[in-house]
Write a protein that holds these residues in place. Structure first.
Motif, PDB file in Angstrom:
ATOM      1  N   UNK A   1      19.161 -42.692  62.774  1.00  0.00           N
ATOM      2  CA  UNK A   1      17.801 -43.142  62.466  1.00  0.00           C
ATOM      3  C   UNK A   1      17.716 -43.651  61.030  1.00  0.00           C
ATOM      4  N   UNK A   2      17.065 -44.776  60.847  1.00  0.00           N
ATOM      5  CA  UNK A   2      16.892 -45.356  59.522  1.00  0.00           C
ATOM      6  C   UNK A   2      15.801 -46.398  59.554  1.00  0.00           C
ATOM      7  N   UNK A   3      15.584 -47.055  58.423  1.00  0.00           N
ATOM      8  CA  UNK A   3      14.534 -48.059  58.336  1.00  0.00           C
ATOM      9  C   UNK A   3      14.900 -49.075  57.255  1.00  0.00           C
ATOM     10  N   UNK A   4      14.298 -50.226  57.350  1.00  0.00           N
ATOM     11  CA  UNK A   4      14.439 -51.259  56.325  1.00  0.00           C
ATOM     12  C   UNK A   4      13.262 -52.199  56.425  1.00  0.00           C
ATOM     13  N   UNK A   5      12.985 -52.881  55.323  1.00  0.00           N
ATOM     14  CA  UNK A   5      11.859 -53.790  55.369  1.00  0.00           C
ATOM     15  C   UNK A   5      11.682 -54.570  54.089  1.00  0.00           C
ATOM     16  N   UNK A   6      10.789 -55.536  54.158  1.00  0.00           N
ATOM     17  CA  UNK A   6      10.381 -56.326  52.997  1.00  0.00           C
ATOM     18  C   UNK A   6       8.854 -56.335  52.980  1.00  0.00           C
ATOM     19  N   UNK A   7       8.285 -55.944  51.849  1.00  0.00           N
ATOM     20  CA  UNK A   7       6.834 -55.935  51.693  1.00  0.00           C
ATOM     21  C   UNK A   7       6.442 -56.967  50.646  1.00  0.00           C
ATOM     22  N   UNK A   8       5.359 -57.667  50.922  1.00  0.00           N
ATOM     23  CA  UNK A   8       4.832 -58.675  49.996  1.00  0.00           C
ATOM     24  C   UNK A   8       3.489 -58.177  49.471  1.00  0.00           C
ATOM     25  N   UNK A   9       3.378 -58.054  48.147  1.00  0.00           N
ATOM     26  CA  UNK A   9       2.152 -57.581  47.509  1.00  0.00           C
ATOM     27  C   UNK A   9       1.393 -58.779  46.943  1.00  0.00           C
ATOM     28  N   UNK A  10       0.090 -58.797  47.179  1.00  0.00           N
ATOM     29  CA  UNK A  10      -0.728 -59.943  46.780  1.00  0.00           C
ATOM     30  C   UNK A  10      -1.949 -59.452  45.995  1.00  0.00           C
ATOM     31  N   UNK A  11      -2.015 -59.844  44.721  1.00  0.00           N
ATOM     32  CA  UNK A  11      -3.189 -59.589  43.857  1.00  0.00           C
ATOM     33  C   UNK A  11      -3.557 -58.110  43.761  1.00  0.00           C
TER      34      UNK A  11
ATOM     35  N   UNK B   1      13.640 -52.812  50.763  1.00  0.00           N
ATOM     36  CA  UNK B   1      14.169 -51.451  50.748  1.00  0.00           C
ATOM     37  C   UNK B   1      14.877 -51.141  52.053  1.00  0.00           C
ATOM     38  N   UNK B   2      15.694 -50.093  52.014  1.00  0.00           N
ATOM     39  CA  UNK B   2      16.424 -49.624  53.181  1.00  0.00           C
ATOM     40  C   UNK B   2      16.744 -48.165  52.954  1.00  0.00           C
TER      41      UNK B   2
ATOM     42  N   UNK C   1      16.184 -43.372  49.907  1.00  0.00           N
ATOM     43  CA  UNK C   1      16.198 -44.830  49.877  1.00  0.00           C
ATOM     44  C   UNK C   1      17.560 -45.291  49.395  1.00  0.00           C
ATOM     45  N   UNK C   2      18.240 -46.077  50.212  1.00  0.00           N
ATOM     46  CA  UNK C   2      19.574 -46.540  49.868  1.00  0.00           C
ATOM     47  C   UNK C   2      19.527 -47.818  49.024  1.00  0.00           C
TER      48      UNK C   2
ATOM     49  N   UNK D   1      11.549 -53.520  39.946  1.00  0.00           N
ATOM     50  CA  UNK D   1      11.768 -52.168  40.447  1.00  0.00           C
ATOM     51  C   UNK D   1      13.153 -52.111  41.077  1.00  0.00           C
ATOM     52  N   UNK D   2      13.944 -51.089  40.710  1.00  0.00           N
ATOM     53  CA  UNK D   2      15.276 -50.956  41.292  1.00  0.00           C
ATOM     54  C   UNK D   2      15.755 -49.513  41.152  1.00  0.00           C
TER      55      UNK D   2
END
Length: 370
Positions: free
Chosen positions: A245-255, A283-284, A290-291, A343-344
């Motif tokens: 089980x795992x997860x990954x994604x890309x989030x876009x922040x606006x204003x 992130x993943x 968080x890897x 952020x890293x």
């Protein structure tokens, strides 16, 4: 004709006799097994139905422990075939209209195992599980949940045939969700996901919604949108629901409004900042680990920054070999036109690296957030 009549009568009598003897025996054995597993509980079973070559059903099951839990199950069914039984396999185990209430206000949810007497692994391989209208109401010191679940899971392939989840509330370790819904099925493009409100400590995210798709062991949330800090979030997420089980994604922040963030987290005594941020965060990970994390946020409209925290400025002066008086003056009332925040992860530490550009020069901030 009389011969046929007597044969039918004899068969009917044998069936009646078998059901009269077998059903009470099955109920007796099932009650004894449940009483062994749920030690110290009161167990009752209303009735059973047996089809020798297909399935066994138990109805109106009640398992109660006044100190910890109350289980009511309308029907528990075991489906099989004779060839499968000979190979120690059960095709499917299902529960219908179950109501599970666990009340452990002074204990952690993991301590519920103290009320169970789990035997070694069953000799039978259960190939599929199905829950229909599975009502959960769990209350513990570290976890609470109230909701209704329906799902069919292929345990051999480790995939979910469908998911239909409605959670009124869920809370664990400072993380709280309300109004959660998830509906998805293999091969269907009409699934949906939503959360009315998600809170973590003082972080508040509202109106979360997206499409939902099941494909093999992967659950995808596409076209995700949400509201936070008077701004918006968009993006896509993927979850592996198999053994790894795992997860990954890309989030876009606006204003995102920086001042709202500072107010919500009660940081005014340490610093003040205005402006709005937009950017991406990738992130993943697995569980809380968080890897990969890589993000960059921009403020192209500018704003103001005032650092009031004397200890933070002292540490910055020591780490950068700069004069404390100069740093105090630089961050007394600094106006910037452009801001870039990265952020890293560095050796499991979450780092915020900010570069601000204004008419009085550039300012750099490097903060270990976690």
């Amino acid at each position: 004709m009389k011969k046929v009549f007597f044969i039918l009568l004899a068969v009917s009598f044998l069936i009646f006799l078998a059901s009269t003897l077998i059903n009470p025996t099955i109920i007796f054995l099932a009650k004894r097994q449940l009483s062994t597993v749920f030690k110290g509980s009161e167990v009752s079973i209303g009735s059973c139905r047996l089809n020798l070559i297909r399935q066994l059903s138990l109805f109106d099951i009640s398992i109660k422990n006044k100190q910890a839990y109350d289980f009511l199950v309308k029907e528990a069914r075991v489906e099989y075939t004779l060839p499968a039984i000979l190979k120690d396999e059960i095709l499917k185990f299902s529960l219908k209209e179950a109501k599970i209430y666990i009340n452990l206000p002074q204990k952690n949810i993991a301590e519920f195992s103290q009320y169970l007497n789990l035997s070694p692994k069953s000799v039978f391989l259960v190939k599929a599980l199905e829950f229909s209208d599975f009502n959960l109401n769990l209350k513990a010191k570290d976890f609470n949940m109230s909701g209704v679940l329906s799902s069919r899971v292929n345990l051999v392939e480790q995939t979910a045939d469908y998911l239909d989840i409605k959670i009124d509330s869920l809370g664990i370790q400072g993380f709280n969700l309300s109004g959660v819904s998830l509906k998805a099925a293999q091969g269907s493009s009409e699934g949906s996901f939503g959360i009315n409100q998600a809170k973590y400590n003082k972080l508040n995210i509202a109106e979360i919604k997206s499409e939902a798709k099941l494909s093999g062991k992967e659950l995808s949330l596409d076209g995700l949108s949400a509201k936070v800090f008077q701004g918006d979030i968009g993006g896509n997420l993927k979850f592996n629901i198999g053994q790894n089980a795992g997860y990954e994604g890309v989030l876009k922040f606006i204003n995102l409004d920086i001042a709202t963030f500072i107010n919500d987290f009660d940081l005014k005594d340490k610093f003040e900042m205005t402006g709005r941020l937009s950017g991406d965060l990738a992130f993943k990970g697995k569980g809380p680990d968080i890897e990969i994390l890589n993000g960059e946020l921009f403020s192209l409209e500018g704003g103001m920054l005032v650092i009031k925290d004397a200890k933070f400025l002292q540490n910055m002066a020591r780490n950068t070999n700069q004069s404390l008086d100069l740093l105090v003056e630089n961050f007394k009332n600094y106006h910037y036109n452009i801001g870039i925040i990265k952020l890293f992860l560095d050796n499991s530490n979450l780092i915020l690296d900010a570069a601000l550009y204004g008419e009085t020069g550039k300012r750099n901030l490097n903060i270990i957030l976690h």
